[in-house]
Design an enzyme around this catalytic site. Structure first.
Site, short mmCIF file in Angstrom:
data_model
loop_
_atom_site.label_atom_id
_atom_site.label_comp_id
_atom_site.label_asym_id
_atom_site.label_seq_id
_atom_site.Cartn_x
_atom_site.Cartn_y
_atom_site.Cartn_z
CE LYS A 24 -1.67 1.54 4.04
NZ LYS A 24 -1.34 2.91 4.47
CG ASN A 25 2.28 2.76 3.60
OD1 ASN A 25 1.14 3.15 3.37
ND2 ASN A 25 2.70 2.46 4.82
CB CYS A 117 -3.99 10.94 12.59
SG CYS A 117 -3.13 9.41 12.54
NE ARG A 122 0.91 10.26 10.75
CZ ARG A 122 0.58 9.31 9.89
NH1 ARG A 122 -0.60 8.73 9.96
NH2 ARG A 122 1.43 8.93 8.94
N PRO A 123 2.80 16.10 12.42
CG PRO A 123 4.92 16.73 13.21
CD PRO A 123 3.85 15.68 13.36
CG ASP A 125 7.82 19.96 11.06
OD1 ASP A 125 7.03 19.02 11.26
OD2 ASP A 125 9.01 19.92 11.40
CG ASP A 308 3.25 1.06 9.58
OD1 ASP A 308 2.84 1.86 10.44
OD2 ASP A 308 3.56 1.40 8.43
NE ARG A 400 -6.59 4.26 5.76
CZ ARG A 400 -5.64 4.48 6.66
NH1 ARG A 400 -5.91 4.44 7.93
NH2 ARG A 400 -4.41 4.75 6.29
N1 EPU Z 1 7.59 13.98 11.32
C1 EPU Z 1 7.82 15.30 11.67
N2 EPU Z 1 7.45 16.28 10.77
C2 EPU Z 1 6.88 15.97 9.57
C3 EPU Z 1 6.64 14.62 9.24
C4 EPU Z 1 7.01 13.64 10.15
O1 EPU Z 1 8.35 15.61 12.73
O2 EPU Z 1 6.60 16.90 8.80
C5 EPU Z 1 7.99 12.93 12.24
C6 EPU Z 1 6.77 12.27 12.82
O3 EPU Z 1 6.37 12.95 13.97
C7 EPU Z 1 7.27 10.87 13.08
C8 EPU Z 1 8.22 10.58 12.01
O4 EPU Z 1 8.63 11.84 11.51
O5 EPU Z 1 8.01 10.84 14.24
C9 EPU Z 1 7.55 9.65 11.05
O6 EPU Z 1 6.54 10.28 10.27
P1 EPU Z 1 6.56 10.00 8.72
O7 EPU Z 1 6.47 11.31 8.00
O8 EPU Z 1 7.69 9.10 8.38
O9 EPU Z 1 5.21 9.24 8.52
P2 EPU Z 1 4.40 9.24 7.18
O10 EPU Z 1 5.33 9.36 6.04
O11 EPU Z 1 3.29 10.21 7.27
C10 EPU Z 1 4.48 6.68 6.66
C11 EPU Z 1 3.46 5.60 6.46
C12 EPU Z 1 2.88 5.18 7.79
C13 EPU Z 1 4.03 4.72 8.70
C14 EPU Z 1 5.05 5.85 8.85
C15 EPU Z 1 6.28 5.46 9.66
C16 EPU Z 1 2.55 6.11 4.28
C17 EPU Z 1 1.40 6.57 3.48
N3 EPU Z 1 2.38 6.09 5.59
O12 EPU Z 1 3.76 7.78 7.21
O13 EPU Z 1 2.03 4.08 7.53
O14 EPU Z 1 3.54 4.37 9.97
O15 EPU Z 1 5.52 6.26 7.52
O16 EPU Z 1 6.90 4.36 9.11
O17 EPU Z 1 3.57 5.74 3.73
C18 EPU Z 1 0.26 2.56 7.94
O18 EPU Z 1 0.48 2.06 6.83
O19 EPU Z 1 -0.50 2.02 8.79
C19 EPU Z 1 0.91 3.83 8.31
C20 EPU Z 1 0.48 4.61 9.27
#
Ligand code: EPU
Length: 423
Positions: A24-25, A117, A122-123, A125, A308, A400
């Protein structure tokens, strides 16, 4: 009102074949990357999931021509597209991944901000900082952000690590802008997850110039344009891991097929090379294992233990003698599911970011809820080993991210029924 749930009766063993679907991801990033070219792209091994349907509908609204070729293959052509991302994207965080390629194409985006969420804070920035580094002005409003690119989108040095580690979709977004930016970019603190590698491989096939793939520093030489591609999405390592847990709980010669074993190293390491998991070519042969004592896990950015798979693994830990600890350093609030396991009879103590599980507890069927996608998978696993009937509600979360979960589990002997009043 739509009511959808799984009814599960606990069983003694599962055997047969479970085939893992496309990731999925990885797929969400790969679909977003098709925006980077005006040529047609053909993508195979796309799982049939609601998250994927959401992504395709949002892309269609952007003007992408989309054609389904077979059950898991789609053709996408982003010839005349705009950047006004549909309001529906508010419910769907992965829509963020569309902003990077739009910027790469020099198309200003209007992006509804993803709402709350169940995984906690989930910022975004890191994404915003990356877009600004490439020369876009970003205007932030209460419910959306907008880009304003008045000059060129130029190469940049961007760091993609946040407070809890590298951002997966942040890395994807920056990379998708950099491949079409004017000049070169150095992306540091990048996520090294297999899904990011899949994206890099697709971009290379489209003509992008990227080096450092597989490390946390990517060097990108922006190209004037990229071309179309035919690409096969990697198998879903999280679905595979979920099935491994099922096998360790109940397996009797259970085969988990279409697995990239390299992607599961940190997860499999926790089970200490048990002989109950036999590594075959692209498959795992798994048998129930009653030899484990307590196990401690700490999640972190790849290659650490994946967040995950934390909730699904907790179900196994509830069946081990002794005290196991689970710490989630990526999403410290990802323990809502623990309350549901407690309802079923598990002995769990919660503090922020950590839980302690004391086993072994017999689980008893109850009405439980899927608080997020992976928590939902944990509830299904718990239902498979519980005494009596378990009803798992809010399964839209599960739909999902797990393709045909009920059918796959029925095939290996689980008594699970999908019940819906959907017309
Ligand atoms: N973070 C920040 N600022 C940002 C973005 C992230 O500080 O702007 C921090 C978050 O707080 C966190 C870390 O970085 O500590 C991880 O967040 P990340 O951005 O990596 O998460 P994501 O890319 O939004 C993806 C997967 C998630 C998975 C996470 C971590 C997708 C669509 N989603 O999310 O998948 O848990 O990486 O591996 O790829 C799931 O499939 O169930 C799922 C939640």
């Amino acid at each position: 009102m739509l009511s959808e749930y799984y009814r599960i009766h606990g069983c003694n063993s599962v055997s047969g074949q479970l085939n893992v679907s496309g990731s999925k991801n990885a797929c969400l990033q790969v679909l977003a990357a098709t925006l980077l070219t005006r040529d047609a792209c053909v993508i195979h091994n796309i799982p049939n999931l609601t998250d994927i349907s959401f992504m395709l509908s949002i892309m269609k609204h952007l003007g992408v021509e989309i054609e389904q070729l077979d059950a898991n293959s789609w053709k996408l052509s982003a010839v005349n597209i705009h950047g006004n991302i549909h309001d529906f994207a508010r419910n769907f965080r992965a829509s963020l991944c569309l902003a990077g390629p739009l910027l790469g194409r020099k198309i200003n985006f209007h992006l509804p901000l993803p709402g709350g969420c169940n995984l906690g804070e989930r910022p975004i920035d890191i994404h915003i900082k990356a877009f600004q580094s490439f020369g876009a002005e970003i205007h932030c409003y209460e419910h959306y952000i907008e880009s304003d690119v008045t000059q060129v989108v130029h190469g940049a040095n961007v760091n993609l690590t946040g407070v809890r580690g590298a951002s997966v979709t942040g890395t994807a977004n920056a990379l998708m802008t950099a491949v079409l930016a004017c000049g070169s970019s150095i992306l540091t603190g990048c996520a090294r997850d297999p899904e990011v590698l899949d994206l890099c491989n697709m971009l290379l096939k489209m003509g992008a110039k990227i080096s450092g793939i597989g490390t946390d520093t990517l060097y990108v030489d922006g190209q004037k344009e990229l071309h179309g591609v035919e690409f096969y999405v990697q198998p879903d390592r999280i679905e595979a891991g979920t099935f491994v847990i099922l096998g360790l709980l109940l397996g009797k010669d259970l085969y988990v097929n279409n697995v990239n074993i390299d992607h599961l190293q940190s997860f499999l390491k926790v089970f200490n090379n048990t002989s109950s998991i036999e590594l075959l070519n692209n498959s795992l042969l798994i048998n129930k294992d009653t030899s484990f004592k307590n196990i401690n896990i700490t999640t972190g950015p790849h290659p650490d233990f994946p967040t995950d798979l934390q909730s699904q693994t907790a179900v196994l830990l509830s069946q081990l003698p002794g005290v196991s600890f689970v710490e989630d350093r990526v999403f410290p609030d990802r323990f809502v599911y623990a309350d549901e396991l407690i309802k079923m009879g598990a002995h769990i103590d919660k503090t922020r970011g950590k839980i302690t599980i004391t086993g072994r507890s017999e689980l008893i069927g109850r009405y439980v809820s899927a608080s997020d996608l992976r928590a939902g998978a944990a509830m299904v696993l718990a239902g498979c080993i519980a005494r009596g009937e378990t009803v798992v509600n809010s399964i839209y979360h599960i739909l999902r991210g797990y393709e045909h979960l009920d059918k796959k589990l029925q095939n290996v002997g689980v008594d699970i029924e999908y019940i819906s009043n959907r017309k």
